[in-house]
Scaffold this motif. Structure first.
Motif, PDB file in Angstrom:
ATOM      1  N   TYR A  36       0.853  -1.178   0.000  1.00  0.00           N
ATOM      2  CA  TYR A  36       0.000   0.000   0.000  1.00  0.00           C
ATOM      3  C   TYR A  36       0.894   1.234   0.000  1.00  0.00           C
ATOM      4  CZ  TYR A  36      -4.272  -2.557   1.169  1.00  0.00           C
ATOM      5  OH  TYR A  36      -5.361  -3.395   1.145  1.00  0.00           O
ATOM      6  N   GLN A  38       0.696   5.652   0.954  1.00  0.00           N
ATOM      7  CA  GLN A  38      -0.080   6.742   1.502  1.00  0.00           C
ATOM      8  C   GLN A  38       0.568   8.046   1.074  1.00  0.00           C
ATOM      9  OE1 GLN A  38      -0.437   7.043   5.810  1.00  0.00           O
ATOM     10  NE2 GLN A  38      -2.459   7.995   5.610  1.00  0.00           N
ATOM     11  N   SER A  41      -1.581  12.789   3.698  1.00  0.00           N
ATOM     12  CA  SER A  41      -2.512  12.276   4.711  1.00  0.00           C
ATOM     13  C   SER A  41      -3.775  11.700   4.079  1.00  0.00           C
ATOM     14  CB  SER A  41      -2.876  13.387   5.688  1.00  0.00           C
ATOM     15  OG  SER A  41      -1.752  13.779   6.428  1.00  0.00           O
ATOM     16  N   GLN A  42      -3.641  11.236   2.843  1.00  0.00           N
ATOM     17  CA  GLN A  42      -4.778  10.591   2.202  1.00  0.00           C
ATOM     18  C   GLN A  42      -4.933   9.172   2.730  1.00  0.00           C
ATOM     19  OE1 GLN A  42      -4.479  10.820  -2.081  1.00  0.00           O
ATOM     20  NE2 GLN A  42      -3.751  12.936  -2.017  1.00  0.00           N
ATOM     21  N   GLY A  43      -6.028   8.530   2.402  1.00  0.00           N
ATOM     22  CA  GLY A  43      -6.211   7.156   2.800  1.00  0.00           C
ATOM     23  C   GLY A  43      -5.204   6.249   2.111  1.00  0.00           C
ATOM     24  N   PRO A  44      -4.705   5.230   2.793  1.00  0.00           N
ATOM     25  CA  PRO A  44      -3.781   4.294   2.141  1.00  0.00           C
ATOM     26  C   PRO A  44      -4.388   3.719   0.867  1.00  0.00           C
ATOM     27  CG  PRO A  44      -3.818   3.909   4.508  1.00  0.00           C
ATOM     28  CD  PRO A  44      -4.908   4.902   4.206  1.00  0.00           C
ATOM     29  N   TYR A  46      -4.230   0.858  -2.110  1.00  0.00           N
ATOM     30  CA  TYR A  46      -3.768  -0.484  -2.475  1.00  0.00           C
ATOM     31  C   TYR A  46      -2.959  -0.413  -3.764  1.00  0.00           C
ATOM     32  CZ  TYR A  46      -4.053  -5.085  -4.703  1.00  0.00           C
ATOM     33  OH  TYR A  46      -3.758  -6.251  -5.360  1.00  0.00           O
ATOM     34  N   TYR A  87       4.078   0.969   2.168  1.00  0.00           N
ATOM     35  CA  TYR A  87       3.987  -0.034   3.218  1.00  0.00           C
ATOM     36  C   TYR A  87       3.950  -1.432   2.617  1.00  0.00           C
ATOM     37  CZ  TYR A  87       2.464   3.869   6.195  1.00  0.00           C
ATOM     38  OH  TYR A  87       2.373   5.047   6.888  1.00  0.00           O
TER      39      TYR A  87
ATOM     40  N   PHE B  90      -9.366   6.321   9.919  1.00  0.00           N
ATOM     41  CA  PHE B  90      -9.688   5.733   8.626  1.00  0.00           C
ATOM     42  C   PHE B  90     -10.620   4.544   8.796  1.00  0.00           C
ATOM     43  CE2 PHE B  90      -7.065   8.078   5.833  1.00  0.00           C
ATOM     44  CZ  PHE B  90      -5.869   8.345   6.479  1.00  0.00           C
ATOM     45  N   GLY B 107     -11.041   4.487   3.036  1.00  0.00           N
ATOM     46  CA  GLY B 107     -11.651   5.770   2.778  1.00  0.00           C
ATOM     47  C   GLY B 107     -10.633   6.885   2.956  1.00  0.00           C
ATOM     48  N   GLU B 108     -11.092   8.122   2.811  1.00  0.00           N
ATOM     49  CA  GLU B 108     -10.197   9.263   2.876  1.00  0.00           C
ATOM     50  C   GLU B 108     -10.007   9.786   4.290  1.00  0.00           C
ATOM     51  OE1 GLU B 108      -8.830   8.659  -0.453  1.00  0.00           O
ATOM     52  OE2 GLU B 108      -8.176  10.515   0.516  1.00  0.00           O
TER      53      GLU B 108
END
Lengths: 112, 115
Positions: A36, A38, A41-44, A46, A87, B90, B107-108
């Motif tokens: 993954y 990131q 600070s966005q969502g991880p 895939y 990650y 999250f 999600g964000e």
């Protein structure tokens, strides 16, 4: 605790391949390797996963050693937008199990 | 767009208060996961629900609780808030079935600031 070891940071020149290593010497037979990333600070996000064969998708390639104790994520032509924390995670696949345990990851900086 | 929707995106509240964060998983996903990311702790797994039942528990404080509803959306309740609870929260979801694919999508996040 995370079951993987990654270098804390790496640099890569824009347009070149970025090769991110990961050690997972205690991986079990039913565990997959997941990657993954990131961005800020966005969502991880895939990227890719694999069990023992090399895998490729539109984002990256994953090379897993024959003994499965280590792997390398390859971004073939890194761009500035690939700057992120990457990650490497081992995880049981399938069913209702297998949450992701994140380590500290590798901070990849792609430079012009 | 991962398909996982979290609300609210930003929240500021005072110490001692209680807040609820909401998550709508991807269509058809049975598993919901909650993670906390603070500056000094990285991404920490809190809890997982599968089809309405708690399936795994991580570093979730007793002041925090979660549930997954029959329509599969989930809520994370944070009470008696402290300054140290300020973090990104999250939600993630996955199919939960061998044939449906089990990749976890995030999600964000919901930014929580406790003042």
């Amino acid at each position: 605790d995370a079951k993987t070891t990654q270098p804390p940071s790496m640099d890569c020149a824009e347009g070149r391949a970025a090769n991110l290593p990961c050690n997972h010497s205690t991986i079990s037979g039913n565990e997959y390797v997941y990657w993954y990333r990131q961005i800020h600070s966005q969502g991880p996000q895939y990227i890719i996963h694999g069990l023992k064969n090399n895998e490729t998708n539109e984002m990256a390639s994953l090379i897993i050693t024959e003994d499965r104790k280590s792997s390398t994520l390859i971004l073939p032509h890194a761009t500035l937008r690939d700057t992120a924390v990457y990650y490497c995670i081992v995880r049981v696949y399938g069913g209702s199990q297998g949450n992701l345990i994140f380590g500290k990851g590798t901070k990849l900086s792609v430079k012009p | 767009d991962s398909g996982v929707t979290q609300t609210p995106k930003h929240l500021i509240t005072a110490t001692g208060q209680r807040v609820t964060l909401r998550c709508s998983p991807r269509s058809g996903d049975l598993s919901v996961y909650w993670y906390q990311q603070s500056l000094d702790q990285g991404l920490q797994f809190l809890i997982q629900y599968y089809n309405g039942e708690e399936r795994a528990k991580g570093n979730i404080l007793e002041r925090f609780s979660a549930q997954q509803f029959p329509d599969l959306h989930s809520e994370l309740n944070l009470s008696s808030l402290e300054l140290g609870d300020s973090a990104l929260y999250f939600c993630a979801s996955s199919g939960g079935g061998l044939l449906s694919g089990n990749t976890i999508y995030f999600g964000e996040g919901s930014w929580l600031t406790v003042v």
